[in-house]
Design an enzyme around this catalytic site. Structure first.
Site, mmCIF file in Angstrom:
data_model
loop_
_atom_site.group_PDB
_atom_site.id
_atom_site.type_symbol
_atom_site.label_atom_id
_atom_site.label_comp_id
_atom_site.label_asym_id
_atom_site.label_seq_id
_atom_site.Cartn_x
_atom_site.Cartn_y
_atom_site.Cartn_z
ATOM 1 N N ALA A 165 13.129 -3.077 1.021
ATOM 2 C CA ALA A 165 11.979 -2.269 0.638
ATOM 3 C C ALA A 165 11.094 -3.028 -0.345
ATOM 4 O O ALA A 165 11.576 -3.885 -1.084
ATOM 5 C CB ALA A 165 12.448 -0.950 0.020
ATOM 6 N N PRO A 166 9.804 -2.711 -0.395
ATOM 7 C CA PRO A 166 8.870 -3.422 -1.277
ATOM 8 C C PRO A 166 8.762 -2.770 -2.651
ATOM 9 O O PRO A 166 9.366 -1.736 -2.920
ATOM 10 C CB PRO A 166 7.545 -3.280 -0.520
ATOM 11 C CG PRO A 166 7.654 -1.922 0.115
ATOM 12 C CD PRO A 166 9.113 -1.754 0.493
ATOM 13 N N TRP A 167 7.926 -3.389 -3.507
ATOM 14 C CA TRP A 167 7.801 -2.923 -4.885
ATOM 15 C C TRP A 167 6.691 -1.904 -5.103
ATOM 16 O O TRP A 167 6.574 -1.334 -6.180
ATOM 17 C CB TRP A 167 7.582 -4.107 -5.834
ATOM 18 C CG TRP A 167 6.533 -5.104 -5.411
ATOM 19 C CD1 TRP A 167 6.749 -6.351 -4.910
ATOM 20 C CD2 TRP A 167 5.103 -4.954 -5.483
ATOM 21 N NE1 TRP A 167 5.557 -6.986 -4.646
ATOM 22 C CE2 TRP A 167 4.526 -6.151 -4.995
ATOM 23 C CE3 TRP A 167 4.241 -3.936 -5.907
ATOM 24 C CZ2 TRP A 167 3.142 -6.354 -4.915
ATOM 25 C CZ3 TRP A 167 2.863 -4.122 -5.820
ATOM 26 C CH2 TRP A 167 2.327 -5.314 -5.338
ATOM 27 N N LYS A 191 18.135 -3.204 0.014
ATOM 28 C CA LYS A 191 17.741 -4.138 -1.032
ATOM 29 C C LYS A 191 16.338 -3.779 -1.494
ATOM 30 O O LYS A 191 15.359 -4.033 -0.797
ATOM 31 C CB LYS A 191 17.754 -5.583 -0.547
ATOM 32 C CG LYS A 191 17.632 -6.584 -1.719
ATOM 33 C CD LYS A 191 17.087 -7.928 -1.304
ATOM 34 C CE LYS A 191 15.599 -7.982 -1.240
ATOM 35 N NZ LYS A 191 14.923 -7.781 -2.573
ATOM 36 N N PRO A 192 16.210 -3.158 -2.689
ATOM 37 C CA PRO A 192 14.872 -2.946 -3.235
ATOM 38 C C PRO A 192 14.324 -4.249 -3.791
ATOM 39 O O PRO A 192 15.055 -5.230 -3.951
ATOM 40 C CB PRO A 192 15.124 -1.929 -4.359
ATOM 41 C CG PRO A 192 16.517 -2.222 -4.814
ATOM 42 C CD PRO A 192 17.267 -2.679 -3.583
ATOM 43 N N GLU A 194 13.410 -6.804 -6.528
ATOM 44 C CA GLU A 194 14.073 -7.018 -7.815
ATOM 45 C C GLU A 194 13.190 -6.597 -8.984
ATOM 46 O O GLU A 194 13.677 -6.308 -10.082
ATOM 47 C CB GLU A 194 14.508 -8.478 -7.976
ATOM 48 C CG GLU A 194 13.393 -9.507 -8.010
ATOM 49 C CD GLU A 194 13.007 -10.029 -6.632
ATOM 50 O OE1 GLU A 194 12.473 -11.152 -6.576
ATOM 51 O OE2 GLU A 194 13.225 -9.331 -5.623
ATOM 52 N N SER A 245 5.180 -7.830 3.421
ATOM 53 C CA SER A 245 4.071 -8.614 3.951
ATOM 54 C C SER A 245 4.378 -9.130 5.351
ATOM 55 O O SER A 245 5.540 -9.301 5.739
ATOM 56 C CB SER A 245 3.777 -9.794 3.028
ATOM 57 O OG SER A 245 4.799 -10.771 3.131
ATOM 58 N N GLU A 266 7.568 -2.796 9.148
ATOM 59 C CA GLU A 266 6.307 -2.176 8.707
ATOM 60 C C GLU A 266 5.679 -3.170 7.759
ATOM 61 O O GLU A 266 6.159 -3.378 6.647
ATOM 62 C CB GLU A 266 6.578 -0.836 8.024
ATOM 63 C CG GLU A 266 5.324 0.031 7.894
ATOM 64 C CD GLU A 266 4.661 -0.072 6.535
ATOM 65 O OE1 GLU A 266 3.776 -0.953 6.400
ATOM 66 O OE2 GLU A 266 4.998 0.691 5.634
ATOM 67 N N CYS A 300 -0.449 -0.487 1.577
ATOM 68 C CA CYS A 300 -0.813 -1.185 2.813
ATOM 69 C C CYS A 300 -1.719 -0.355 3.706
ATOM 70 O O CYS A 300 -2.301 -0.883 4.654
ATOM 71 C CB CYS A 300 0.442 -1.628 3.571
ATOM 72 S SG CYS A 300 1.671 -0.332 3.756
ATOM 73 N N GLU A 399 -5.311 -9.542 2.842
ATOM 74 C CA GLU A 399 -4.820 -8.372 2.135
ATOM 75 C C GLU A 399 -4.782 -8.682 0.638
ATOM 76 O O GLU A 399 -3.985 -9.496 0.175
ATOM 77 C CB GLU A 399 -3.427 -7.993 2.644
ATOM 78 C CG GLU A 399 -2.954 -6.654 2.136
ATOM 79 C CD GLU A 399 -1.630 -6.211 2.776
ATOM 80 O OE1 GLU A 399 -1.374 -5.011 2.819
ATOM 81 O OE2 GLU A 399 -0.869 -7.090 3.231
#
Length: 511
Positions: A165-167, A191-192, A194, A245, A266, A300, A399
């Site tokens: 997953a992203p931040w 895994k989020p 860090e 990304s 995604e 996004c 982006e």
């Protein structure tokens, strides 16, 4: 630009809450074993929030082993049992809403009004939705399609899911990854990022407190290069779901396909905001400011490219700039703050670089600077509007992931739709018109996984989220997400009780 006053509520006590470690494996917090320490920083102040040892490959192995051990029991639970557990989880999340809101605000820099009114309620609703959806995983009903057999279709869980997953939305992305996976009977290792592990760890603790068995949900807080790549390539992980990304998504796909895993991606976006000349101008201006600045533009699906038909162009630019200048940038914990900092100083500098380079070929109408005074130590950047850039310029093509909106004119409807589609991305878009036929044409022809009409950004648990083209494939949320997290099995019964079937003659013997 108006700067609200500061507030000093109790900070979320991250160091105390995660003193045992920032990994959650088999139902408990443990320390990482990578030998490398990472510090979570409050982007509003630059102050340390939590120092923890990152996950190494051994931690990923332990988490996958825990998920694999929990899989048979969880997959064997009835839909009603999984549904009841997720209903309990929704209740636990709701009871701890303020805890989640403060932790999310602290690690990301989000204004508390955003976490309280968007991130947390959306997550609770998502849990409630999947609690109900868990009871509706039917395959196709039985039928006789060959004449001599009865066929039916089973939907079965895949196994251990390894998700990254992203931040930008740590809490909601944890929910989007975990909930459909476990509702379908899978177990998961998430895994989020860090940078932002706090709310993923809180979510996992809520899972345990809701009575969901140990090992069903595990969290490994580590870097993408070490923990992430090992998770994606792990032989006991049957599926990978990644949000992030497009560039990193390509790397994830490369690793996952080497072991023939199910893959859900995604990825990035560069959402067009298409304003026709019959649109409600005030509605479009308000939608553009809200749609481009939500989460400080780190979304996004955020509105990033506004294409405005020539008769409305100058008025749109003028009014959007004026409205942006009323947005209150400040301390995320202050009740009147509209816009907080970016997630890190590095991200702020990246955004500033895009804008600074754009000054050489476009017009920065408002913003384009970092605030001074009390906010100077934070990762803040002012809401920015850029006009008159060329379609092939960097700010239109790339982006940016910050509070930056680029506005370009168009003449004909054909040109506007062509410009909207002139991007490698296809995650989201919006069309603004009072003409139902014009709007319907835009929804048909714009190449994106979601097209809003006369609005931009709203999402709901019942509807799918996912992209076209380089924005990836597969769906989050909604019952459609079960297509990612289940495998379909065809079962066929012979109805004749005849030993020698007619088709056997194609292999041996005569009719």
């Amino acid at each position: 630009m108006h700067y609200p006053g500061t507030a000093t509520p109790d900070r979320f006590p991250a160091q105390d809450r995660f003193a045992a470690g920032a990994q959650y494996i088999a139902g408990r917090l443990v320390a990482g074993t990578s030998g490398h320490v990472h510090t979570v920083v409050d982007p509003a102040t630059g102050k340390d929030v939590l120092s923890y040892e990152l996950a190494g490959t051994a931690d990923v192995d332990a988490a996958v082993a825990a998920a694999r051990a929990a899989f048979p029991g969880w997959a064997g639970a009835t839909p009603g049992e999984r549904s009841d557990a997720l209903h309990r989880l929704a209740g636990v999340l709701a009871d701890r809403a303020e805890d989640f809101a403060r932790a999310e605000s602290l690690q990301c820099g989000k204004p508390l009004k955003l976490t309280r009114e968007f991130d947390v309620p959306g997550t609770v609703d998502n849990a409630a939705f999947f609690a109900g959806a868990a009871r509706h995983l039917q395959g196709q009903s039985a039928g006789e399609y060959s004449g001599d057999h009865t066929s039916y279709v089973r939907r079965e869980p895949i196994g251990v899911v390894g998700s990254i997953a992203p931040w930008n939305y740590p809490l909601q992305m944890a929910a989007w990854k975990i909930l459909p996976a476990v509702a379908a009977g899978n177990t998961i290792v998430l895994k989020p990022a860090e940078l932002t592990p706090l709310t993923s760890l809180l979510f996992a603790q809520a899972v345990t407190d809701a009575g969901i068995p140990d090992g069903v949900v595990n969290i490994v807080s580590g870097t993408g290069r070490e923990a992430g790549e090992h998770l994606v390539g792990h032989p006991d992980v049957a599926m990978t779901s990644f949000t992030g990304s497009t560039a990193v998504g390509r790397r994830v796909a490369e690793i996952a396909t080497a072991t023939v895993k199910r893959l859900h991606l995604e990825l990035g976006g560069k959402a067009p905001f298409l304003v026709f000349d019959d649109a409600d101008l005030e509605a479009a201006v308000h939608g553009a400011v809200a749609g481009s600045l939500i989460n400080t533009g780190q979304d996004c699906t955020a509105a990033t490219r506004a294409y405005v038909q020539r008769p409305l162009y100058e008025a749109f630019v003028e009014r959007t700039a004026a409205l942006m200048e009323t947005v209150r940038v400040g301390d995320p914990s202050a009740p009147d703050t509209d816009l907080g900092p970016l997630v890190s100083h590095a991200q702020r500098d990246r955004v500033a670089g895009f804008v600074d380079r754009a000054r050489g070929y476009a017009r920065v109408v408002t913003g384009g600077a970092t605030p001074l005074g009390d906010l100077a130590n934070g990762a803040y950047y002012l809401p920015t509007l850029i006009a008159d850039a060329a379609q092939d310029s960097e700010v239109v093509r790339s982006e940016i992931f910050g509070p930056v909106l680029v506005v370009l004119p168009f003449d004909s409807d054909d040109e506007g739709i062509a410009l909207a589609n002139d991007t490698p991305y296809g995650l989201a878009a919006s069309a603004w018109s009072r003409d139902v036929y014009r709007a319907n044409r835009a929804t048909r022809e714009i190449q994106a996984g979601c097209v809003w009409v006369n609005d931009h950004i709203p999402i709901i648990s019942e509807m799918p989220h996912g992209g076209y083209k380089s924005s990836g494939f597969g769906k989050d949320m909604s019952a459609y997400s079960f297509d990612e997290y289940t495998q379909v099995k065809h079962v066929m019964f012979d109805n004749t009780a005849v030993a020698a079937k007619d088709w056997h003659r194609t292999v041996f013997g005569d009719r």
